[in-house]
Enzyme design. Structure first.
Site, PDB file in Angstrom:
ATOM      1  N   GLY A   1       0.832  -1.218   0.000  1.00 15.66           N
ATOM      2  CA  GLY A   1       0.000   0.000   0.000  1.00 15.66           C
ATOM      3  C   GLY A   1       0.855   1.251   0.000  1.00 15.66           C
ATOM      4  O   GLY A   1       0.597   2.189   0.743  1.00 15.66           O
TER       5      GLY A   1
ATOM      6  N   SER B   1       1.340   3.373  -2.511  1.00 18.10           N
ATOM      7  CA  SER B   1       1.031   4.340  -3.579  1.00 18.10           C
ATOM      8  C   SER B   1       0.593   5.695  -3.038  1.00 18.10           C
ATOM      9  O   SER B   1       0.463   6.657  -3.793  1.00 18.10           O
ATOM     10  CB  SER B   1      -0.048   3.770  -4.500  1.00 18.10           C
ATOM     11  OG  SER B   1      -1.195   3.416  -3.748  1.00 18.10           O
TER      12      SER B   1
ATOM     13  N   VAL C   1      -3.263  -7.257  -1.714  1.00 17.26           N
ATOM     14  CA  VAL C   1      -2.688  -8.082  -0.634  1.00 17.26           C
ATOM     15  C   VAL C   1      -3.737  -8.926   0.103  1.00 17.26           C
ATOM     16  O   VAL C   1      -3.382  -9.754   0.934  1.00 17.26           O
ATOM     17  CB  VAL C   1      -1.863  -7.236   0.367  1.00 17.26           C
ATOM     18  CG1 VAL C   1      -0.634  -6.653  -0.304  1.00 17.26           C
ATOM     19  CG2 VAL C   1      -2.700  -6.153   1.030  1.00 17.26           C
TER      20      VAL C   1
ATOM     21  N   ASN D   1       1.667  -2.446   5.415  1.00 17.58           N
ATOM     22  CA  ASN D   1       1.070  -1.130   5.658  1.00 17.58           C
ATOM     23  C   ASN D   1      -0.351  -1.007   5.092  1.00 17.58           C
ATOM     24  O   ASN D   1      -1.165  -0.261   5.637  1.00 17.58           O
ATOM     25  CB  ASN D   1       1.974  -0.048   5.040  1.00 17.58           C
ATOM     26  CG  ASN D   1       1.256   1.276   4.895  1.00 17.58           C
ATOM     27  OD1 ASN D   1       1.102   2.026   5.873  1.00 17.58           O
ATOM     28  ND2 ASN D   1       0.759   1.584   3.697  1.00 17.58           N
TER      29      ASN D   1
ATOM     30  N   TYR E   1     -12.549  -2.156  12.366  1.00 20.56           N
ATOM     31  CA  TYR E   1     -11.160  -1.689  12.279  1.00 20.56           C
ATOM     32  C   TYR E   1     -10.405  -2.003  13.589  1.00 20.56           C
ATOM     33  O   TYR E   1      -9.262  -2.478  13.570  1.00 20.56           O
ATOM     34  CB  TYR E   1     -11.184  -0.183  12.002  1.00 20.56           C
ATOM     35  CG  TYR E   1      -9.853   0.454  11.719  1.00 20.56           C
ATOM     36  CD1 TYR E   1      -9.228   0.291  10.486  1.00 20.56           C
ATOM     37  CD2 TYR E   1      -9.226   1.248  12.668  1.00 20.56           C
ATOM     38  CE1 TYR E   1      -8.005   0.906  10.216  1.00 20.56           C
ATOM     39  CE2 TYR E   1      -8.016   1.865  12.402  1.00 20.56           C
ATOM     40  CZ  TYR E   1      -7.413   1.697  11.176  1.00 20.56           C
ATOM     41  OH  TYR E   1      -6.205   2.307  10.919  1.00 20.56           O
TER      42      TYR E   1
ATOM     43  N   ALA F   1     -11.043  -4.358  15.731  1.00 23.87           N
ATOM     44  CA  ALA F   1     -10.807  -5.809  15.818  1.00 23.87           C
ATOM     45  C   ALA F   1      -9.636  -6.204  14.925  1.00 23.87           C
ATOM     46  O   ALA F   1      -8.774  -7.005  15.323  1.00 23.87           O
ATOM     47  CB  ALA F   1     -12.068  -6.567  15.405  1.00 23.87           C
TER      48      ALA F   1
HETATM   49  P1  NAP Z   1      -4.520   5.632   2.887  1.00 22.31           P
HETATM   50  O1  NAP Z   1      -4.005   7.008   2.631  1.00 22.31           O
HETATM   51  O2  NAP Z   1      -5.980   5.333   2.724  1.00 22.31           O
HETATM   52  O3  NAP Z   1      -3.664   4.619   1.978  1.00 22.31           O
HETATM   53  C1  NAP Z   1      -3.895   3.232   2.075  1.00 22.31           C
HETATM   54  C2  NAP Z   1      -3.001   2.515   1.100  1.00 22.31           C
HETATM   55  O4  NAP Z   1      -3.254   1.101   1.214  1.00 22.31           O
HETATM   56  C3  NAP Z   1      -3.298   2.887  -0.350  1.00 22.31           C
HETATM   57  O5  NAP Z   1      -2.084   2.930  -1.067  1.00 22.31           O
HETATM   58  C4  NAP Z   1      -4.159   1.719  -0.823  1.00 22.31           C
HETATM   59  O6  NAP Z   1      -4.110   1.469  -2.204  1.00 22.31           O
HETATM   60  C5  NAP Z   1      -3.511   0.575  -0.078  1.00 22.31           C
HETATM   61  N1  NAP Z   1      -4.361  -0.600  -0.011  1.00 22.31           N
HETATM   62  C6  NAP Z   1      -5.552  -0.730   0.598  1.00 22.31           C
HETATM   63  N2  NAP Z   1      -6.018  -1.980   0.418  1.00 22.31           N
HETATM   64  C7  NAP Z   1      -5.096  -2.634  -0.333  1.00 22.31           C
HETATM   65  C8  NAP Z   1      -4.990  -3.950  -0.843  1.00 22.31           C
HETATM   66  N3  NAP Z   1      -5.954  -4.853  -0.653  1.00 22.31           N
HETATM   67  N4  NAP Z   1      -3.893  -4.298  -1.539  1.00 22.31           N
HETATM   68  C9  NAP Z   1      -2.894  -3.401  -1.760  1.00 22.31           C
HETATM   69  N5  NAP Z   1      -2.931  -2.134  -1.297  1.00 22.31           N
HETATM   70  C10 NAP Z   1      -4.030  -1.764  -0.611  1.00 22.31           C
HETATM   71  O7  NAP Z   1      -4.171   5.147   4.352  1.00 22.31           O
HETATM   72  P2  NAP Z   1      -3.014   5.603   5.360  1.00 22.31           P
HETATM   73  O8  NAP Z   1      -3.608   6.599   6.268  1.00 22.31           O
HETATM   74  O9  NAP Z   1      -1.764   5.891   4.642  1.00 22.31           O
HETATM   75  O10 NAP Z   1      -2.879   4.257   6.193  1.00 22.31           O
HETATM   76  C11 NAP Z   1      -1.813   3.337   6.022  1.00 22.31           C
HETATM   77  C12 NAP Z   1      -1.848   2.340   7.176  1.00 22.31           C
HETATM   78  O11 NAP Z   1      -1.759   3.072   8.402  1.00 22.31           O
HETATM   79  C13 NAP Z   1      -3.147   1.539   7.248  1.00 22.31           C
HETATM   80  O12 NAP Z   1      -2.869   0.230   7.667  1.00 22.31           O
HETATM   81  C14 NAP Z   1      -3.939   2.280   8.312  1.00 22.31           C
HETATM   82  O13 NAP Z   1      -4.874   1.440   8.951  1.00 22.31           O
HETATM   83  C15 NAP Z   1      -2.826   2.701   9.248  1.00 22.31           C
HETATM   84  N6  NAP Z   1      -3.179   3.833  10.119  1.00 22.31           N
HETATM   85  C16 NAP Z   1      -3.468   5.063   9.604  1.00 22.31           C
HETATM   86  C17 NAP Z   1      -3.784   6.097  10.473  1.00 22.31           C
HETATM   87  C18 NAP Z   1      -4.110   7.486  10.004  1.00 22.31           C
HETATM   88  O14 NAP Z   1      -4.469   8.320  10.851  1.00 22.31           O
HETATM   89  N7  NAP Z   1      -3.968   7.814   8.731  1.00 22.31           N
HETATM   90  C19 NAP Z   1      -3.817   5.863  11.847  1.00 22.31           C
HETATM   91  C20 NAP Z   1      -3.530   4.605  12.328  1.00 22.31           C
HETATM   92  C21 NAP Z   1      -3.196   3.599  11.451  1.00 22.31           C
HETATM   93  P3  NAP Z   1      -5.284   1.916  -3.215  1.00 22.31           P
HETATM   94  O15 NAP Z   1      -4.880   3.271  -3.696  1.00 22.31           O
HETATM   95  O16 NAP Z   1      -5.279   0.900  -4.280  1.00 22.31           O
HETATM   96  O17 NAP Z   1      -6.566   1.919  -2.428  1.00 22.31           O
END
Ligand code: NAP
Length: 247
Positions: free
Chosen positions: A12, A14, A64, A90, A155, A157
């Site tokens: 993830g 991108s 993934v 990630n 989420y 869980a």
């Molecule tokens: P984001 O901006 O929504 O980006 C999520 C990334 O994951 C995107 O590149 C997305 O690709 C990719 N993705 C989702 N499902 C996928 C799959 N099945 N296969 C491959 N790639 C996939 O999220 P983020 O905020 O950067 O979050 C990244 C991680 O940090 C996540 O695990 C999230 O739960 C965790 N997190 C984030 C926060 C926050 O406040 N932002 C807080 C706690 C934890 P697509 O473009 O194809 O959808």
């Protein structure tokens, strides 16, 4: 920061936190495999940016949640580089709703995207890293997996599961010198939190001791430390990076 390994897969990558993790790890000299599901152009732009800065990067498409695709992606990397030194699980999604309105599909979609995908990555990493008796894995979990959150039973869980699973993998893999750790970000500025209403964001900020959302680079730095040689005696750890919101 010192890394004895040579390459890393960031799922993830991108956009958001994954994009920043990829850039940070490339800046430390690792060849970074940028995984994407739908953002081909974004992944290409990140690769170009890394290369322009003198780093090494490659792109690997895989959903993934699909065991075959994820496993084949890791196989492609090992065929190309002879090894996979590091993995950052990630990729993740949210599908927020109050529990009474949440369908079982909303629940299992998030479990599959966040927990099952991380299981697949951890397991495949153990196989390939086990052969070299070297490797380190960091799972991106969440503060919500530690403290719970209304509207996020699915989420919470999934991320609580990631935390428990990380500790179990750490115990299973330690005899092969492979480390498993997790980072639990608080609220970080990305597309995921941009979805929140302004008043909800302001309410969260009031409760954060450091009085602000975190930056993706602040997660990336913690990930780099946990992958690097500098954390060689740390495994099974769940590292909070949350501005003091949950201590
Ligand atoms: P984001 O901006 O929504 O980006 C999520 C990334 O994951 C995107 O590149 C997305 O690709 C990719 N993705 C989702 N499902 C996928 C799959 N099945 N296969 C491959 N790639 C996939 O999220 P983020 O905020 O950067 O979050 C990244 C991680 O940090 C996540 O695990 C999230 O739960 C965790 N997190 C984030 C926060 C926050 O406040 N932002 C807080 C706690 C934890 P697509 O473009 O194809 O959808």
């Amino acid at each position: 920061m010192k890394f004895s390994g040579s390459n890393v897969l960031v799922t993830g990558a991108s956009r958001g936190i994954g994009e920043q993790i990829a850039k940070t790890l490339a800046s430390f000299g690792l060849k970074v495999w940028i995984n994407y599901r739908s953002g081909a152009q974004a992944a290409e732009a990140i690769k170009e940016e890394i290369e322009k800065a003198g780093g090494k990067a490659a792109i690997i498409k895989a959903d993934v949640t699909n065991e075959e695709e994820f496993t084949n992606a890791i196989k492609t990397i090992v065929d190309a580089d002879g090894e996979l030194s590091y993995l950052v699980n990630n990729a993740g999604i949210t599908k927020d709703k109050l529990a009474l309105r949440m369908s079982v599909n909303d629940f299992t979609d998030v479990i599959n995207a966040n927990l099952t995908s991380t299981f697949i990555g951890c397991k495949e990493a153990l196989k390939v890293m086990g052969k070299k008796r070297f490797g380190s894995v960091v799972n991106i979990s969440s503060i919500v997996g530690e403290m719970g959150n209304p509207g996020q039973t699915n989420y919470a869980a999934s991320k609580g599961g990631v935390n428990a699973m990380t500790k179990s993998f750490a115990k299973e893999a330690a005899s092969r010198s492979i480390r498993y750790n997790a980072v639990t970000p608080g609220f970080i500025q990305t597309d995921m939190t941009d979805e929140l209403k302004e008043e909800v964001k302001a309410e969260y900020e009031k409760n954060i001791p450091l009085s602000r959302f975190g930056k993706p680079s602040e997660i990336a730095d913690a990930v780099a430390f946990l992958l690097s040689d500098h954390s060689s005696y740390i495994t099974g750890e769940i590292l909070k990076v949350n501005g003091g919101l949950y201590v």
